[in-house]
Design an enzyme around this catalytic site. Structure first.
Site, PDB file in Angstrom:
ATOM      1  N   LEU A 167       0.816  -1.210   0.000  1.00  0.00           N
ATOM      2  CA  LEU A 167       0.000   0.000   0.000  1.00  0.00           C
ATOM      3  C   LEU A 167       0.852   1.265   0.000  1.00  0.00           C
ATOM      4  O   LEU A 167       0.682   2.142  -0.852  1.00  0.00           O
ATOM      5  CB  LEU A 167      -0.935   0.002   1.208  1.00  0.00           C
ATOM      6  N   ALA A 168       1.769   1.385   0.954  1.00  0.00           N
ATOM      7  CA  ALA A 168       2.582   2.606   1.036  1.00  0.00           C
ATOM      8  C   ALA A 168       3.431   2.782  -0.210  1.00  0.00           C
ATOM      9  O   ALA A 168       3.584   3.903  -0.718  1.00  0.00           O
ATOM     10  CB  ALA A 168       3.473   2.554   2.281  1.00  0.00           C
ATOM     11  N   ASP A 169       3.977   1.694  -0.727  1.00  0.00           N
ATOM     12  CA  ASP A 169       4.769   1.777  -1.957  1.00  0.00           C
ATOM     13  C   ASP A 169       3.914   2.240  -3.124  1.00  0.00           C
ATOM     14  O   ASP A 169       4.355   3.059  -3.945  1.00  0.00           O
ATOM     15  CB  ASP A 169       5.381   0.412  -2.269  1.00  0.00           C
ATOM     16  N   SER A 170       2.706   1.712  -3.232  1.00  0.00           N
ATOM     17  CA  SER A 170       1.840   2.068  -4.349  1.00  0.00           C
ATOM     18  C   SER A 170       1.451   3.539  -4.296  1.00  0.00           C
ATOM     19  O   SER A 170       1.464   4.245  -5.318  1.00  0.00           O
ATOM     20  CB  SER A 170       0.593   1.189  -4.349  1.00  0.00           C
ATOM     21  N   GLY A 173       4.406   5.501  -5.276  1.00  0.00           N
ATOM     22  CA  GLY A 173       4.639   5.425  -6.710  1.00  0.00           C
ATOM     23  C   GLY A 173       3.776   6.417  -7.469  1.00  0.00           C
ATOM     24  O   GLY A 173       4.249   7.120  -8.375  1.00  0.00           O
TER      25      GLY A 173
END
Length: 396
Positions: A167-170, A173
């Site tokens: 979630l945090a990466d997405s 991004g």
């Protein structure tokens, strides 16, 4: 097809796992030429994440789409020189090494901007480029914990809950792609590139809402409420008679009234507390009992039909099998089929949004490690003997 809006934009993707590469993917989906630069012997670990088919990682097929792939060891003299040559004709470099790593290789902003003053360097890290935690290793999980997301997620009497996906990466991004486009827009006015400093811990905090302001002004700390909301009710997931689940939301007062009329409890609408979302949330037990009892006596098909007729907000709780069969997703072409030389036809999420005149497109799925190394370097002007020398020296 009309010319894609980012055609002519050149992006070097030096990043791994997952925010930086996703940002580059989003740019590539709308026409940017993206070159994925990976270590010769240690490729992006996303190639090995999750299920594989015939030894080919499926996550990479999505994350690596629309990217040419080459290998380069940036820590070697040949790798450093080659990257600077690549950067000289690029518009964007995306990297996610720990702060100081590029500088250790003499590939920091000073060197990159000297090679190309118009370059935008997007630096994606867990904690940002400065501050007491900046040099710590970190992943999206830590951002989900630090930001307050995990503290808000889960049942009140259960532990904090982490999401079962990046979630945090997405979110980071998406934010990085936006930041890059903002920096490129600024370049149109100034003629110069700049550094984007993206910390995973910040975008996820931004999407959580006004929690810092609530605390600053009121000392208010939101607790875990499970599927319920502190701002409206009924809002929950409910099980149907055939064992399926549906989600109901009543963020608008008119919708809340229609739901209670549908489930046979119009009397509750006249209660003084029903007039506000907070008042309804304080009486969620009563509302959940009414809605949940009505839904539990009916099949999912009947429930969805009744809510739609009443113009009340509801959705089935779907897994991926349902998503692929969902008529709304089908109408939007949200999932598309890509022909892949390694695996044949494969389905994946389509580009993120639709543009009426210059739409994006998936031109190819993620390519094998280093598949385009020689082609990219030849286009850069390197002779076959130079490429062979770099390979012999371990730079490729």
């Amino acid at each position: 097809m009309s010319r894609q809006p980012l055609a002519g934009l050149r992006v070097l993707d030096l990043a791994t796992l997952f925010a930086g590469p996703l940002a580059a993917t989003l740019l590539g989906d709308f026409g940017a030429e993206v070159v994925k630069v990976e270590h010769p012997t240690r490729p992006d670990p996303s190639r090995g994440h999750g299920p594989a088919k015939d030894g080919v990682g499926l996550w990479w097929k999505v994350l690596g789409r629309n990217k040419r792939t080459m290998t380069l060891d940036l820590s070697t003299p040949g790798g450093r020189t080659t990257l600077l040559r690549l950067a000289a004709s690029a518009d964007v470099v995306v990297e996610n090494f720990r702060p100081g790593t590029l500088e250790k290789w003499d590939l920091g902003w000073a060197e990159l901007s000297a090679a190309n003053p118009r370059l935008v360097l997007a630096r994606v890290t867990a904690f940002g480029q400065f501050g007491p935690s900046s040099h710590r290793p970190g992943f999206g999980t830590l951002a989900e914990a630090m930001s307050g997301f995990a503290a808000l997620t889960g049942e009140p009497d259960a532990p904090p809950t982490l999401p079962p996906f990046g979630l945090a990466d997405s979110i980071a991004g998406l934010a990085t792609a936006y930041a890059v486009m903002t920096a490129l827009a600024a370049r149109e006015h100034t003629g110069a590139g700049q550094v984007v400093d993206m910390a995973l811990i910040e975008p996820i905090l931004a999407v959580l809402g006004p929690h810092p302001t609530w605390y600053d002004q009121l000392g208010y700390v939101q607790e875990r409420t499970g599927n319920r909301s502190a701002n409206n009710a009924p809002r929950n997931t409910y099980r149907t008679a055939d064992g399926s689940w549906v989600a109901v939301s009543t963020s608008a007062q008119s919708v809340a009234e229609r739901v209670m009329g549908l489930v046979g409890r119009p009397d509750l609408i006249d209660e003084p507390w029903f007039a506000t979302g907070a008042g309804r949330a304080a009486h969620a037990d009563v509302l959940d009992a009414a809605v949940g009892g009505w839904i539990a006596a009916r099949t999912r098909t009947d429930v969805l039909a009744a809510f739609e007729k009443a113009e009340a907000a509801i959705a089935p709780v779907q897994d991926v099998r349902d998503v692929l069969a969902d008529p709304q997703y089908t109408a939007l072409h949200t999932v598309t089929t890509v022909d892949d030389p390694e695996l044949g036809p494969l389905r994946m999420q389509n580009v993120l949004f639709r543009l009426s005149e210059t739409p994006g497109a998936i031109r190819w799925a993620g390519r094998p490690h280093g598949a385009d190394t020689d082609a990219v370097l030849t286009e850069l002007g390197l002779a076959p003997a130079e490429i062979a020398a770099l390979r012999e020296a371990g730079a490729l």
